[in-house]
Enzyme design. Sequence first.
Site, PDB file in Angstrom:
ATOM      1  N   TYR A 249      44.307 -17.635  55.857  1.00 51.22           N
ATOM      2  CA  TYR A 249      42.874 -17.712  55.630  1.00 51.22           C
ATOM      3  C   TYR A 249      42.559 -18.576  54.422  1.00 51.22           C
ATOM      4  CZ  TYR A 249      43.016 -14.306  51.733  1.00 51.22           C
ATOM      5  OH  TYR A 249      43.267 -13.673  50.546  1.00 51.22           O
TER       6      TYR A 249
ATOM      7  N   LYS B 119      48.555 -18.365  51.853  1.00 50.11           N
ATOM      8  CA  LYS B 119      47.344 -17.532  51.847  1.00 50.11           C
ATOM      9  C   LYS B 119      47.291 -16.773  53.177  1.00 50.11           C
ATOM     10  CE  LYS B 119      42.654 -17.689  49.938  1.00 50.11           C
ATOM     11  NZ  LYS B 119      42.826 -16.531  49.070  1.00 50.11           N
TER      12      LYS B 119
ATOM     13  N   GLU C 287      50.213 -12.801  38.839  1.00 47.81           N
ATOM     14  CA  GLU C 287      48.777 -13.071  39.022  1.00 47.81           C
ATOM     15  C   GLU C 287      48.072 -11.745  39.226  1.00 47.81           C
ATOM     16  OE1 GLU C 287      48.000 -15.277  42.680  1.00 47.81           O
ATOM     17  OE2 GLU C 287      49.667 -14.282  43.695  1.00 47.81           O
TER      18      GLU C 287
ATOM     19  N   LEU D  56      49.787 -17.427  44.268  1.00 46.69           N
ATOM     20  CA  LEU D  56      48.949 -18.240  45.144  1.00 46.69           C
ATOM     21  C   LEU D  56      48.429 -19.432  44.335  1.00 46.69           C
ATOM     22  CD1 LEU D  56      47.512 -18.230  48.048  1.00 46.69           C
ATOM     23  CD2 LEU D  56      45.474 -17.812  46.676  1.00 46.69           C
TER      24      LEU D  56
HETATM   25  N1  PDD Z   1      41.510 -14.529  46.716  1.00 42.45           N
HETATM   26  N2  PDD Z   1      45.649 -15.169  43.879  1.00 42.45           N
HETATM   27  C1  PDD Z   1      45.421 -14.368  44.932  1.00 42.45           C
HETATM   28  C2  PDD Z   1      46.480 -13.410  45.344  1.00 42.45           C
HETATM   29  C3  PDD Z   1      44.189 -14.463  45.625  1.00 42.45           C
HETATM   30  O1  PDD Z   1      43.975 -13.673  46.685  1.00 42.45           O
HETATM   31  C4  PDD Z   1      43.207 -15.378  45.166  1.00 42.45           C
HETATM   32  C5  PDD Z   1      41.878 -15.519  45.848  1.00 42.45           C
HETATM   33  C6  PDD Z   1      43.498 -16.184  44.064  1.00 42.45           C
HETATM   34  C7  PDD Z   1      42.524 -17.213  43.553  1.00 42.45           C
HETATM   35  O2  PDD Z   1      42.493 -18.351  44.395  1.00 42.45           O
HETATM   36  P1  PDD Z   1      41.185 -19.275  44.488  1.00 42.45           P
HETATM   37  O3  PDD Z   1      40.869 -19.714  43.123  1.00 42.45           O
HETATM   38  O4  PDD Z   1      41.590 -20.387  45.379  1.00 42.45           O
HETATM   39  O5  PDD Z   1      40.086 -18.415  45.072  1.00 42.45           O
HETATM   40  C8  PDD Z   1      44.736 -16.067  43.449  1.00 42.45           C
HETATM   41  C9  PDD Z   1      40.339 -14.694  47.556  1.00 42.45           C
HETATM   42  C10 PDD Z   1      39.086 -15.002  46.830  1.00 42.45           C
HETATM   43  C11 PDD Z   1      40.247 -13.495  48.486  1.00 42.45           C
HETATM   44  O6  PDD Z   1      41.297 -13.104  48.973  1.00 42.45           O
HETATM   45  O7  PDD Z   1      39.148 -13.025  48.765  1.00 42.45           O
END
Ligand code: PDD
Length: 279
Positions: free
Chosen positions: A32, A143, A175, A199
């Site tokens: 996703y 992701k 993270e 991620l």
């Molecule tokens: N999550 N690390 C993890 C495990 C994440 O699920 C996310 C984002 C991030 C930040 O990535 P980005 O800056 O590209 O949003 C880091 C999204 C927002 C979610 O699962 O809803």
Amino acid sequence: MSLVYLNGEFKPIEEASVNVLDRGFIFGDGIYEVIPVFNRKIFRFDEHMRRLETSLNKIYMKSPVSSKELFSIFEQLINSMEEYDQSIYLHITRGVSDRDHDISIANEPTVFAMSRPIRKNNLYLGVKAITHDDIRWQYCDIKATTLLSSVLLRHKAKEEGSREAILVRDGFVTEGAASNIFIHLDDKIYTPPKTNHVLPGITRDLLIEILLDYKIPLKEEAISVDMLSSASEIWLTSSTWEIVPVVELNGNLVGEGNPGPLWKEVNILYQEFKRNYCN
Ligand code: PDD
């Protein structure tokens, strides 16, 4: 009326449904993206598309839709909503097949997308976080929709009155359960390097770009648990949260227990970047 997109059609969400044999439902066999929209403009589209492509490659899938098609799908979803700030959720699974682990038997991916308003909920005032063992798998750079461990980690945080769980693997911070992490320690900003345990966040990369542009000292270096607990500021980043200060960690104040001075400075730079990009 707000619409969602499913396999070539736009429809109200109540009318969108997938086959129970979809491998996304049965195995969590899919990936996703969450792509923010500010002032009705898609933010960092190309960067999200590159990560999407990487996630698909890593699970042996080819993109069933081109970036150009996705851009047009997203525009239609955005236009079906009133809100100026939205987050697009794109979900691609390997599609419907017999319930068999073998991936070669699936040949028609499922593509679903929806957009929802971004609600900030005073996150800029700071959040509480806990630390927790990183109980996830070894492919955190994908992701993947398979998010049970992250769901449980967020629940553990909530049980302790916190918004996020900061994850620790072998004594080092990876993270957050759904965010990347930065800390301020001894006049430097640290963030863990990109590995298979992290991620590659789009917000993380943008924040790094901004810090480098403004010559704010940054180290992409492993963060030990000791460094985390000595940090004067801790920030979490994600597309929908942007940059959120952590004001309490495991019940102890971070710095003065308020959003720190460097966060304020950096957040202004980030908001300025966003305004210029999205006006
Ligand atoms: N999550 N690390 C993890 C495990 C994440 O699920 C996310 C984002 C991030 C930040 O990535 P980005 O800056 O590209 O949003 C880091 C999204 C927002 C979610 O699962 O809803």
